[in-house]
Design a protein around this motif. Sequence first.
Motif, PDB file in Angstrom:
ATOM      1  N   TRP A   1      -7.223 -48.215 -12.631  1.00  0.00           N
ATOM      2  CA  TRP A   1      -6.238 -48.990 -11.976  1.00  0.00           C
ATOM      3  C   TRP A   1      -6.773 -49.942 -10.912  1.00  0.00           C
ATOM      4  CZ3 TRP A   1      -1.671 -48.581 -14.290  1.00  0.00           C
ATOM      5  CH2 TRP A   1      -1.272 -47.437 -14.678  1.00  0.00           C
ATOM      6  N   THR A   2      -6.052 -50.863 -10.573  1.00  0.00           N
ATOM      7  CA  THR A   2      -6.595 -51.695  -9.324  1.00  0.00           C
ATOM      8  C   THR A   2      -5.410 -51.848  -8.470  1.00  0.00           C
ATOM      9  OG1 THR A   2      -6.210 -53.633 -10.802  1.00  0.00           O
ATOM     10  CG2 THR A   2      -8.504 -52.995 -10.808  1.00  0.00           C
ATOM     11  N   LYS A   3      -5.469 -52.891  -7.651  1.00  0.00           N
ATOM     12  CA  LYS A   3      -4.256 -53.063  -6.559  1.00  0.00           C
ATOM     13  C   LYS A   3      -3.679 -51.794  -6.110  1.00  0.00           C
ATOM     14  CE  LYS A   3      -3.304 -55.781 -10.344  1.00  0.00           C
ATOM     15  NZ  LYS A   3      -2.843 -56.711 -11.544  1.00  0.00           N
ATOM     16  N   SER A   4      -2.445 -51.729  -6.042  1.00  0.00           N
ATOM     17  CA  SER A   4      -1.653 -50.653  -5.421  1.00  0.00           C
ATOM     18  C   SER A   4      -1.443 -49.536  -6.475  1.00  0.00           C
ATOM     19  CB  SER A   4      -0.352 -51.058  -4.804  1.00  0.00           C
ATOM     20  OG  SER A   4      -0.544 -52.335  -4.165  1.00  0.00           O
TER      21      SER A   4
ATOM     22  N   SER B   1      -3.316 -59.018 -21.069  1.00  0.00           N
ATOM     23  CA  SER B   1      -3.309 -59.257 -19.549  1.00  0.00           C
ATOM     24  C   SER B   1      -2.388 -60.493 -19.225  1.00  0.00           C
ATOM     25  CB  SER B   1      -4.870 -59.633 -19.259  1.00  0.00           C
ATOM     26  OG  SER B   1      -5.154 -59.933 -18.185  1.00  0.00           O
ATOM     27  N   ASP B   2      -2.260 -60.365 -17.798  1.00  0.00           N
ATOM     28  CA  ASP B   2      -1.264 -61.457 -17.189  1.00  0.00           C
ATOM     29  C   ASP B   2      -2.050 -62.702 -17.469  1.00  0.00           C
ATOM     30  OD1 ASP B   2      -3.326 -60.628 -15.570  1.00  0.00           O
ATOM     31  OD2 ASP B   2      -2.016 -60.259 -13.801  1.00  0.00           O
ATOM     32  N   THR B   3      -3.495 -62.686 -17.301  1.00  0.00           N
ATOM     33  CA  THR B   3      -4.185 -63.992 -17.619  1.00  0.00           C
ATOM     34  C   THR B   3      -3.829 -64.679 -19.031  1.00  0.00           C
ATOM     35  OG1 THR B   3      -5.858 -62.681 -18.294  1.00  0.00           O
ATOM     36  CG2 THR B   3      -5.956 -63.221 -16.159  1.00  0.00           C
TER      37      THR B   3
ATOM     38  N   THR C   1     -11.763 -62.153 -18.926  1.00  0.00           N
ATOM     39  CA  THR C   1     -12.771 -62.251 -18.140  1.00  0.00           C
ATOM     40  C   THR C   1     -12.827 -60.655 -17.440  1.00  0.00           C
ATOM     41  OG1 THR C   1     -12.187 -63.287 -16.096  1.00  0.00           O
ATOM     42  CG2 THR C   1     -13.235 -64.708 -17.994  1.00  0.00           C
ATOM     43  N   GLU C   2     -11.761 -60.570 -16.757  1.00  0.00           N
ATOM     44  CA  GLU C   2     -11.602 -59.304 -15.727  1.00  0.00           C
ATOM     45  C   GLU C   2     -12.721 -59.729 -14.698  1.00  0.00           C
ATOM     46  OE1 GLU C   2      -9.636 -57.160 -15.014  1.00  0.00           O
ATOM     47  OE2 GLU C   2      -8.355 -56.890 -16.870  1.00  0.00           O
ATOM     48  N   TRP C   3     -12.448 -60.844 -14.098  1.00  0.00           N
ATOM     49  CA  TRP C   3     -13.608 -61.361 -13.123  1.00  0.00           C
ATOM     50  C   TRP C   3     -13.401 -60.370 -11.651  1.00  0.00           C
ATOM     51  CZ3 TRP C   3     -12.113 -67.194 -12.848  1.00  0.00           C
ATOM     52  CH2 TRP C   3     -11.193 -67.487 -12.137  1.00  0.00           C
TER      53      TRP C   3
HETATM   54  C1  BGC Z   1      -6.420 -56.570 -12.733  1.00  0.00           C
HETATM   55  C2  BGC Z   1      -6.784 -57.658 -14.008  1.00  0.00           C
HETATM   56  C3  BGC Z   1      -5.212 -58.405 -13.502  1.00  0.00           C
HETATM   57  C4  BGC Z   1      -5.460 -59.146 -12.149  1.00  0.00           C
HETATM   58  C5  BGC Z   1      -4.255 -60.002 -11.853  1.00  0.00           C
HETATM   59  C6  BGC Z   1      -6.641 -57.205 -11.412  1.00  0.00           C
HETATM   60  O1  BGC Z   1      -6.700 -56.217 -10.233  1.00  0.00           O
HETATM   61  O2  BGC Z   1      -7.618 -55.807 -12.975  1.00  0.00           O
HETATM   62  O3  BGC Z   1      -6.376 -56.854 -15.064  1.00  0.00           O
HETATM   63  O4  BGC Z   1      -5.538 -59.585 -14.685  1.00  0.00           O
HETATM   64  O5  BGC Z   1      -5.355 -58.048 -11.384  1.00  0.00           O
HETATM   65  O6  BGC Z   1      -3.047 -59.345 -11.908  1.00  0.00           O
END
Ligand code: BGC
Length: 466
Positions: free
Chosen positions: A171-174, A210-212, A264-266
Amino acid sequence: MEPAGTRQAVKNIADPSKRKKVEDILNSCVLDDATIKKIMDVFEDQVRLANTLDPEKRKQSNLLWECTYVQHLLTGQENGEYIGLDLGGTNFRVVRVIMKNGEATTTTKYYNLAEDLLSGPCQNIFDHIAESLEAFLREENITSTACIPVGFTFSFPSDQKSLKHSVLVTWTKSFKCPDGPGQDACVMLEEAIARRKEMPVKLDVMARISDTTGALMAGNYADKKCRIGVILGTGSNAAFVERIENYNKFDGKDPETKQIIVNTEWGAFGDNGCCDFYRNEFEKEVDQYSNHVNSFTFEKSFSGMFLGELVRLVLVKLVKGGCLFKGKSSPELMKRWEFPTSYVTSIEDDTDTSENTWKILKAVKLADDATEEDVALIRETCAIVSEKGAKIVAAVLAVLLQHINLPEVTIAFDGSLYEKHPKYSLHIGNLLAKLVPTTKTTMIMVKDGSGQGAAFVAAVEYQPSG
Ligand code: BGC
């Protein structure tokens, strides 16, 4: 970026020792040209590793450089009805797209995501999604007898196994549901849909993106030159259209394939320490107190979830050095994560009267102690921290543009930071023009493109199963 000492608000500080302290603190947020060049070089190295033929070597890169299995862009011939679902930001979205000879009619609805859902069992989130989807289908009177193809935007780093199947890496973010990593987003979605006995229509969940990728598809709908989709929202990431001969991670056997979208998952760039040369003490501290420590390092330098906190940490350091409010702070300013990015965008949007900055000073209970000099310094801090963030983004985008190597490229952006920050796009655009003069770059905003793009992927990649 110009050194902090050349900025008007800093030059105006009368007391030389205070001016020196301010310069030292703010200079750590300034990126010079050599550092920007180094970011590009290090990113390029990570790309090379991520794209090697040897899977063991790939592990040395932080970039997933994920194969999306999306091989087609819109041709203008699409017809039919499609649903996009979008999970990954602050709310959940359902999008309906009706295509008639390539023309899209789009309806989008937002559904709240209660905070407790983000840390509980995954099933709760997916049940909420299925419930919202059912409500949407009923509110929009969707009663089609044919099965509707569904594209699912699930914006977390995932190991993509096919167009539909993927495994959540972290997971990332919240988000932090403990049972999430290792699970397949589309399978969890299908199971939740199956638990709702009264779905008004049959749905075929056929892609996880992905949203990208969504932003890229939506951008390409608006402008055929669009080759990159970027999210600058809570988190950050980019996807781009790569020539198939340049990409080593696609195991599809279709000889017709000419291109592939690479995610990319940068955001994870720098997790192995390769970005430490540009990260200052504030970026390191933000990471240490974040939900996912030592993970997704890159996006913590600039994305919407972190920009406000970065500015707050610089302000706190200025206060502690006696450079703001005569050294006196407030409990409100001292609270971690309580200085949202919306404060920064609002301060950056300020006019000569500094009205927004004064409002925010009131909100953090410091208006009574603030002088005009303080206000000017706060505005400069927001400007410098924001500019660094935008330039970091431009540096890695420049590498993607060099990779794409076309005379004209449009980049589609989605996300609240890009939408609301008054200067981010300007900084990014200016630096791109300097770094990649051989490509005429146009930047467009595709609001809610991340969800709409999932429906577009369904439109170009759907193959009915029977
Ligand atoms: C996630 C990505 C996502 C990006 C924008 C990142 O934290 O790992 O998968 O595209 O947030 O939402």
